[in-house]
Design a protein around this motif. Structure first.
Motif, PDB file in Angstrom:
ATOM      1  N   PHE A   1      14.625  45.811  19.222  1.00  0.00           N
ATOM      2  CA  PHE A   1      15.519  44.828  19.857  1.00  0.00           C
ATOM      3  C   PHE A   1      14.834  43.451  19.887  1.00  0.00           C
ATOM      4  CE2 PHE A   1      19.072  45.148  23.294  1.00  0.00           C
ATOM      5  CZ  PHE A   1      19.725  44.086  22.687  1.00  0.00           C
TER       6      PHE A   1
ATOM      7  N   GLU B   1      16.281  36.865  21.795  1.00  0.00           N
ATOM      8  CA  GLU B   1      16.981  36.179  22.889  1.00  0.00           C
ATOM      9  C   GLU B   1      17.858  37.154  23.675  1.00  0.00           C
ATOM     10  OE1 GLU B   1      20.538  33.580  22.376  1.00  0.00           O
ATOM     11  OE2 GLU B   1      19.044  32.023  22.664  1.00  0.00           O
ATOM     12  N   VAL B   2      18.643  37.929  22.948  1.00  0.00           N
ATOM     13  CA  VAL B   2      19.537  38.878  23.612  1.00  0.00           C
ATOM     14  C   VAL B   2      18.736  40.017  24.234  1.00  0.00           C
ATOM     15  CG1 VAL B   2      21.497  40.423  23.282  1.00  0.00           C
ATOM     16  CG2 VAL B   2      21.393  38.266  22.065  1.00  0.00           C
TER      17      VAL B   2
ATOM     18  N   THR C   1      12.492  42.404  18.029  1.00  0.00           N
ATOM     19  CA  THR C   1      12.235  41.896  16.677  1.00  0.00           C
ATOM     20  C   THR C   1      13.517  41.334  16.070  1.00  0.00           C
ATOM     21  OG1 THR C   1      10.501  43.543  16.363  1.00  0.00           O
ATOM     22  CG2 THR C   1      11.386  42.534  14.375  1.00  0.00           C
ATOM     23  N   PHE C   2      14.605  42.064  16.244  1.00  0.00           N
ATOM     24  CA  PHE C   2      15.870  41.675  15.619  1.00  0.00           C
ATOM     25  C   PHE C   2      16.529  40.508  16.343  1.00  0.00           C
ATOM     26  CE2 PHE C   2      20.558  42.418  15.434  1.00  0.00           C
ATOM     27  CZ  PHE C   2      20.733  41.978  14.132  1.00  0.00           C
ATOM     28  N   ASP C   3      16.528  40.567  17.660  1.00  0.00           N
ATOM     29  CA  ASP C   3      17.323  39.623  18.434  1.00  0.00           C
ATOM     30  C   ASP C   3      16.616  39.315  19.758  1.00  0.00           C
ATOM     31  OD1 ASP C   3      19.437  38.130  19.189  1.00  0.00           O
ATOM     32  OD2 ASP C   3      20.949  39.704  19.019  1.00  0.00           O
TER      33      ASP C   3
END
Lengths: 322, 287
Positions: free
Chosen positions: A199, A205-206, A201-203
């Motif tokens: 999570f 901020e969210v 790594t991918f996104d």
């Protein structure tokens, strides 16, 4: 080649550390009598396993290859390829210091690596300093410190070669167990945090909005990376560790677009390149660490050629061109 | 009344202390889902929000409009607790924000911020929504898988789970990230410019999904740039330019005065067949 049997490995112990060369020397004397290149068959593939130095090196290469391939997926996706390179250089300073202070390599260099990782994390989280600059500051300073110490202790030139280019044939049984235990610990830690890590790594901020402590995850990841580099440096050397962490996931990226599959394919590739590289270096009498890296590099080039060939044929599909 | 605040037409709801009318929803008598009380926030020394007071009610569907740098995304991030309020407070169901309360809010970021080369499939992205339910160990169980499939079916993503996110249409990509937000059973979903860069068909898909979700009682707050799209599809709008300029029904607050205050520029507003339409005023006449 001349008429007589060609020695397979001519000067194998030139870069071995203290006490590690005797076993290797005995094994290589026996190997030179075998003239394996003239009699290569399935059984001859097993011949190297009769020698402890090869067994230790082979299993270490496979374990470290798999570990680097696994953690390398995150390294590449987080665009941290430079940190693997940098941390290995930082560890050089710690390795030299631990040698001078007569400390265990894993203990001395390990503490040094963790300190470097923490400093990189700290500096890179300053808003005005990028991660690449932080890595540059910490790791080159550490490497420079190592070089200064080396220049004042001219007695261990041989060991410096081992640190720079790896010492896979000098791996002892104890070293192998340490590498296996470190690899297992890092692997389990990565498995435990895999959801947060994916999570973050991918996104990122969210991820933080969903309650992932991205700062803590980053720190933990860079710590695990430092430990991985520490375990790998003794085998692959300061200069080649980064390649083992970057090339297998990049190759795997051509083969799959699923993250979960990437986490399986990349370590398998890393371990396979480790195994193939060890065999090739054994039979061709060339540096093992460099051969492992070159094996994966050749695989990468072959895949790239396949991709280029397929691009000319718009009908064919199968490999990812991202 | 604050001179800078504009209010919607009379007779549609109660009057806010700052002179801004509140929405005519049935739940208005309860506790607001989210309440911003004179919230200010900043990026370093640059102010981003100034004394913003806003209530978001259960089941409400709100569009926040305003210029670039006007604080729309900052407002969403402040509600999420990602940016601390330098003044004022943010309440969730009357309580200060905390980690557990955040689990009832879903967030869909701007698609522009996504790394489309990341090796990840639609299903893998949506599954991230289970993070709150199963933080550390274990995979996805039968119940979770069924829920995942239900949400994918609701969002017309059945059969697309194994596709790389880049292989989906704009509307489907938005649906994937919406699906991730929905997995946490949120009471409120915040979407940052969900229609940015989408063609008309994809925008239509997105608003269809959002209305369907809103119909099931989930409050939705989106940021948007297209005033005509907001006026055509959404029941409530908030005009924001660091401070709250106005809120109300788009047909009522989208007028020349409010839009001039919000965007610091002249706009043409006209009504046709019960719809409000906004156009840009050309700088110079063309031959």
């Amino acid at each position: 080649m001349g008429n007589g049997p060609t020695p397979l490995i001519t000067n194998p112990t030139s870069f071995l550390p203290r006490g590690a060369g005797e076993d290797v020397r005995r094994g290589l004397d026996g190997l030179n009598d075998l003239n394996c290149l003239n009699d290569l068959n399935i059984m001859s593939l097993l011949v190297p396993f009769e020698y402890e130095f090869f067994r230790n090196g082979f299993f270490a290469a496979v374990v470290v290859g798999a570990l680097c391939g696994f953690i390398g997926v995150y390294v590449v996706l987080r665009r941290m390829s430079y940190i693997g390179h940098g941390l290995s250089h930082a560890i050089f300073g710690g390795a030299v210091l631990s040698y001078v202070m007569n400390l265990n390599f894993f203990l001395g260099a390990g503490i040094w690596a963790l300190l470097a990782a923490f400093l990189i994390h700290l500096i890179s989280h300053r808003r005005w300093v990028g991660a690449d600059a932080a890595i540059g500051v910490v790791t080159t300073s550490s490497f420079a410190l190592g070089v200064v110490i080396v220049s004042t202790h001219r007695s261990f030139t041989r060991n410096i070669e081992a640190a720079l280019f790896g010492n896979i044939l000098g791996i002892t049984q104890n070293d192998l167990w340490v590498v296996i235990l470190i690899s297992l610990a890092v692997f389990l830690a990565l498995l435990t945090i895999r959801r947060q890590l994916l999570f973050a790594t991918f996104d990122p901020e969210v991820a933080s909005a969903y309650g992932v402590s991205t700062g803590k995850i980053d720190l933990l990841f860079v710590t695990l990376l430092a430990v991985t580099v520490l375990a790998s440096t003794q085998i692959l050397g300061v200069t080649l560790v980064a390649a083992a962490m970057v090339i297998p996931p990049v190759i795997a990226r051509y083969l799959t677009q699923r993250f979960q599959t990437l986490l399986i394919v990349s370590p398998i590739l890393g371990a396979s390149c480790g195994a193939a590289g060890m065999f090739l270096s054994f039979y061709l009498d060339i540096s093992s660490a460099a051969t492992i890296v070159l094996t994966s590099a050749v695989l990468f080039i072959l895949l790239e050629l396949v991709v280029l060939a397929r691009r000319k044929n718009p009908i064919s599909k199968g490999l990812n061109y991202y | 009344m604050n001179d800078h605040n504009h209010q919607s037409g009379q007779g549609h709801g109660s009057l806010h202390p700052h002179g801004i009318e509140e929405p005519p929803v049935s739940s208005v008598r309860g506790i607001p889902l989210v309440e911003l009380v004179e919230v200010s926030s900043s990026y370093g020394t640059t102010p981003a929000l100034q004394n913003v007071s806003l209530k978001i009610w259960p089941g409400q569907f709100i569009a926040i409009v305003g210029p670039n740098g006007g604080g729309k995304t900052t407002l969403l991030r402040t509600i999420l607790g990602m940016i601390p309020a330098t003044q004022g407070k943010v309440l969730l169901r009357g309580q200060e924000l905390n980690r557990s309360s955040m689990e009832r809010i879903g967030y869909v970021p701007q698609l522009e911020t996504i790394d489309w080369n990341f090796p990840i499939t639609a299903e893998e992205v949506i599954s991230m929504g289970f993070f709150n339910k199963n933080r550390w160990f274990g995979g996805i169980g039968h119940e979770e898988r069924r829920k995942l499939q239900n949400i994918m079916a609701r969002l017309n993503l059945t059969g697309l789970g194994s596709r790389h996110i880049r292989e989906l249409s704009g509307g489907q990509q938005q649906a994937v990230f919406l699906g991730r937000a929905l997995l946490g059973d949120p009471e409120l979903i915040l979407l940052d410019e969900p229609t940015a860069g989408l063609d008309i068909r994809s925008r239509d898909d997105v608003i269809h999904f959002l209305h369907e979700i809103n119909h099931h009682g989930v409050a939705i707050v989106i940021t948007a740039h297209d005033l005509n799209w907001v006026a055509a599809h959404l029941p409530w709008a908030v005009c924001l330019n660091r401070r709250l300029i106005a809120q109300g029904r788009p047909q009522e607050i989208f007028n020349a005065a409010v839009l001039k205050d919000t965007y610091s520029g002249e706009m043409i507003v006209f009504h046709h067949d019960g719809m409000v339409m906004i156009g840009e005023r050309p700088h110079a006449a063309h031959n």
